[in-house]
Each structure stands twice: as C-alpha cells, then as structure tokens.
Design a protein around this motif. Structure first.
Motif, PDB file in Angstrom:
ATOM      1  N   ALA A 177       0.842  -1.201   0.000  1.00 54.55           N
ATOM      2  CA  ALA A 177       0.000   0.000   0.000  1.00 54.55           C
ATOM      3  C   ALA A 177       0.879   1.253   0.000  1.00 54.55           C
ATOM      4  O   ALA A 177       2.033   1.222   0.448  1.00 54.55           O
ATOM      5  N   THR A 178       0.324   2.350  -0.501  1.00 55.75           N
ATOM      6  CA  THR A 178       1.065   3.609  -0.556  1.00 55.75           C
ATOM      7  C   THR A 178       0.160   4.778  -0.189  1.00 55.75           C
ATOM      8  O   THR A 178      -1.079   4.656  -0.223  1.00 55.75           O
ATOM      9  N   ALA A 179       0.770   5.902   0.135  1.00 55.13           N
ATOM     10  CA  ALA A 179       0.027   7.145   0.355  1.00 55.13           C
ATOM     11  C   ALA A 179       0.826   8.285  -0.261  1.00 55.13           C
ATOM     12  O   ALA A 179       2.048   8.358  -0.084  1.00 55.13           O
ATOM     13  N   GLN A 180       0.138   9.142  -1.002  1.00 55.80           N
ATOM     14  CA  GLN A 180       0.739  10.341  -1.586  1.00 55.80           C
ATOM     15  C   GLN A 180       0.036  11.547  -0.984  1.00 55.80           C
ATOM     16  O   GLN A 180      -1.157  11.774  -1.223  1.00 55.80           O
ATOM     17  N   LEU A 181       0.778  12.310  -0.204  1.00 55.86           N
ATOM     18  CA  LEU A 181       0.195  13.360   0.620  1.00 55.86           C
ATOM     19  C   LEU A 181       0.888  14.683   0.325  1.00 55.86           C
ATOM     20  O   LEU A 181       2.104  14.729   0.151  1.00 55.86           O
ATOM     21  N   SER A 182       0.119  15.756   0.294  1.00 56.55           N
ATOM     22  CA  SER A 182       0.729  17.059   0.007  1.00 56.55           C
ATOM     23  C   SER A 182      -0.030  18.178   0.695  1.00 56.55           C
ATOM     24  O   SER A 182      -1.229  18.068   0.987  1.00 56.55           O
ATOM     25  N   SER A 183       0.710  19.269   0.929  1.00 55.06           N
ATOM     26  CA  SER A 183       0.081  20.489   1.456  1.00 55.06           C
ATOM     27  C   SER A 183       0.931  21.675   1.032  1.00 55.06           C
ATOM     28  O   SER A 183       2.140  21.545   0.821  1.00 55.06           O
ATOM     29  N   SER A 184       0.291  22.831   0.884  1.00 50.57           N
ATOM     30  CA  SER A 184       1.022  23.995   0.391  1.00 50.57           C
ATOM     31  C   SER A 184       0.305  25.294   0.720  1.00 50.57           C
ATOM     32  O   SER A 184      -0.930  25.352   0.719  1.00 50.57           O
TER      33      SER A 184
END
Length: 330
Positions: free
Chosen positions: A222-229
């Motif tokens: 499993a994977t997670a791609q997380l971002s914030s800006s």
C-alpha cells in the motif's frame, strides 16, 4: 435530565469563532466563558456570540469553578503550556490540533492528564465528521476489499507575511503542522504507520515549509501520496483506492459533506449535508466522554495523537525543519 456542560475557550481566532458558533447548537453545551490576552477582543467576542463571561487573561477563565472543560484554540506553540495551566485548575481539555510541537511535549501532556485523571483530547474534528466515519467503516469492514492507496492534498494560496503565524517559525508556522496534518492523519487512520517515508519540500525565507510532498510506503504494498502547500490553491480533495472501489472525498476533504464511491456497478454519491461548520460532532463526542467519566476518547485516543505527532516529527526530521521547542525538549 440532560446534563449541562460549561465550556470555556481560550484563544479567540477564526477557528474559535466557528467552534463557538457550532457549540451553541449542541444540546447540553453551554459556552460559559471566553478568554483573550486582549480584554477588548474577549468582550467583543462574547457580545457577538452572547457568551456570559469574557476574560482578559487565560488564567482567569481557567480558575472559574463553573467551567468544566476548556477548548484551547491558541497557536500550537502554546498548547503544552496552556494545557498544563488548565490541568492545574482541574479542567478537562480539548486542545486544537496539532496538540503539541513535538512528541516529547505531547508525552508530558499525556502524563499530566493521567496523573491528574483529567480528560484530554486533540481537537482533530475531522475524525468525527460523518464522511470520515463512513470511510473508516468501509476500511474497517473491508466493504470493497483492502485499502491500497491514499491520495490527499490540502493547499491554499496564502499571502506571505513574515510576522503572521503561517510563516512565523516562532509561532510554529509551516504548511505541515498547519494543514499537512490532515493528509498525514488520513493515511495513518486508514493504513497505519508507514514502513518508509520520502519527503520533498520547499521552504520560505522565514525557514518554514511552504509546500511539501510526502510519500508513505507500506510492507503490504500500500502507498500514500500526501501534500500540502501555502503556495497555491487546489481543490484539496482526497481519493482512497480499494481493491473494488475508489472513494473520492469532495473539495476541502477534511470538512466535506460529499463522498463519491465508484465501483464497477457505477457511481454512488453520498451527501452528508449539515447546517454548520461541522465542529458539533466533535463537541458531542467530548461531552459523551465526560458523562461516562472517561479521561480520553475511545475514537481518537491519546496514543493515536502520539502516533500522529511522532510521524510528523519524522517528516520534519527528513525536511530538516527544526523549531526551538525541539531544542529545549520542554
């Protein structure tokens, strides 16, 4: 007979105003007092929201024996200090996220809660909202098989101001702790702690992150791609990929009332519409915990907050982002 809970709020910014508005619609909740370091601000807030007591110091509110629980809505650099102050006056605490600046601070807060047998919970309101409760259920019951991938972004364009909290390192500024906490929370809640973390980030001239991309990898595949800006405005959506479905959380995924579930059979759209900001679900839960004599939440326990904080610490270590609280380990 309905039990009445007298609430206090310290720190009267935008989040506190939304919280106070929702609290007034919750059965058994009474906003008894509010406090600011500015007496004028406290009085204006109290007048606007019809609150009985206004205080020009946080300590004065905490010392009032009529107050049962205090919502701490000050900047997160002050959360540990203000939680200790409330505990010293025998008050239960709902502390806005992130509950501390690092895991070391948080452990001292948890220890104090247990030592004094007083309720403590991180105000991660998203955890209690209907759309997230539904997603948690889908994962728990494996309705569409295993959860394979989490994609989550929370971004908005913020005008740069070195003195404002978002960009001020002394006030715990930076995208990760302010809004990146929501994507990280989602991945942890649905997939657990990752085996490996990769981070790319961009810093502002004040030394805090203004954008970040975080990848979680798990032994299961499993994977997670997380971002914030703070550098751009995006739809701020989240997608959760299961073996047999993809679930999309609507714009501003942390507070949306929309879920789209796409399966081979077609698209199922769920509307959880509610006439408020959404803080009432968290408030109701806290009151239920108090009525049961609990000192922490069974749905967002202190261990979950600690796991979240430890993960944020690891991400910051990879970023090279250090706050003064990390050096003092207070």
């Amino acid at each position: 007979m309905e039990q009445m809970h007298n609430w206090g709020i310290i720190g009267l910014g935008g989040i506190a105003r939304k919280f106070a508005s929702d609290l007034q619609d919750v059965t058994g909740a009474n906003l008894y007092g509010v406090a600011s370091r500015s007496p004028e601000k406290a009085q204006d807030f109290a007048t606007e929201l019809n609150v009985e007591k206004a205080y020009g110091s946080y300590e004065a509110l905490a010392k009032n024996p009529e107050v049962e629980i205090i919502y701490i809505a000050t900047p997160h650099v002050f959360h540990a200090e203000h939680t200790r102050m409330c505990f010293e006056q025998g008050k239960a605490v709902l502390c806005e996220k992130p509950m501390a600046m690092n895991a070391t601070q948080l452990k001292t807060m948890i220890h104090a809660s247990k030592e004094k047998a007083l309720f403590l919970m991180e105000g991660l309101w998203t955890n209690f909202m209907p759309h997230l409760q539904k997603v948690h259920q889908l994962v728990r019951e494996k309705t569409y098989g295993e959860c394979l991938k989490v994609e989550a972004d929370f971004s908005f364009k913020a005008e740069f101001d070195s003195e404002k909290r978002l960009f001020n390192k002394d006030l715990g500024g930076g995208a990760l702790l302010d809004i990146g906490i929501y994507p990280v929370y989602l991945a942890l809640k649905l997939l657990g702690p990752p085996q490996d973390i990769e981070v790319n980030c961009e810093f502002s001239s004040t030394g805090v992150d203004i954008s970040n991309q975080i990848d979680f990898k798990y032994a299961s595949g499993a994977t997670a791609q997380l971002s914030s800006s703070f550098a751009k405005t995006t739809p701020s959506k989240a997608r959760i990929h299961f073996e047999q479905a993809t679930v999309e959380l609507g714009s501003r995924f942390h507070e949306t009332d929309q879920l789209d579930i796409q399966t081979n059979a077609g698209l199922d759209q769920i509307d959880f519409s509610y006439p408020s900001h959404g803080y009432q679900f968290e408030i109701k839960h806290v009151q239920t915990c108090l009525e049961k004599g609990l000192t922490q939440s069974p749905d967002w326990p202190l261990d979950a907050s600690l796991e979240l904080m430890e993960t944020l610490d690891k991400i910051r270590e990879l970023m090279g982002l250090v706050y003064k609280e990390d050096k003092s380990k207070s």
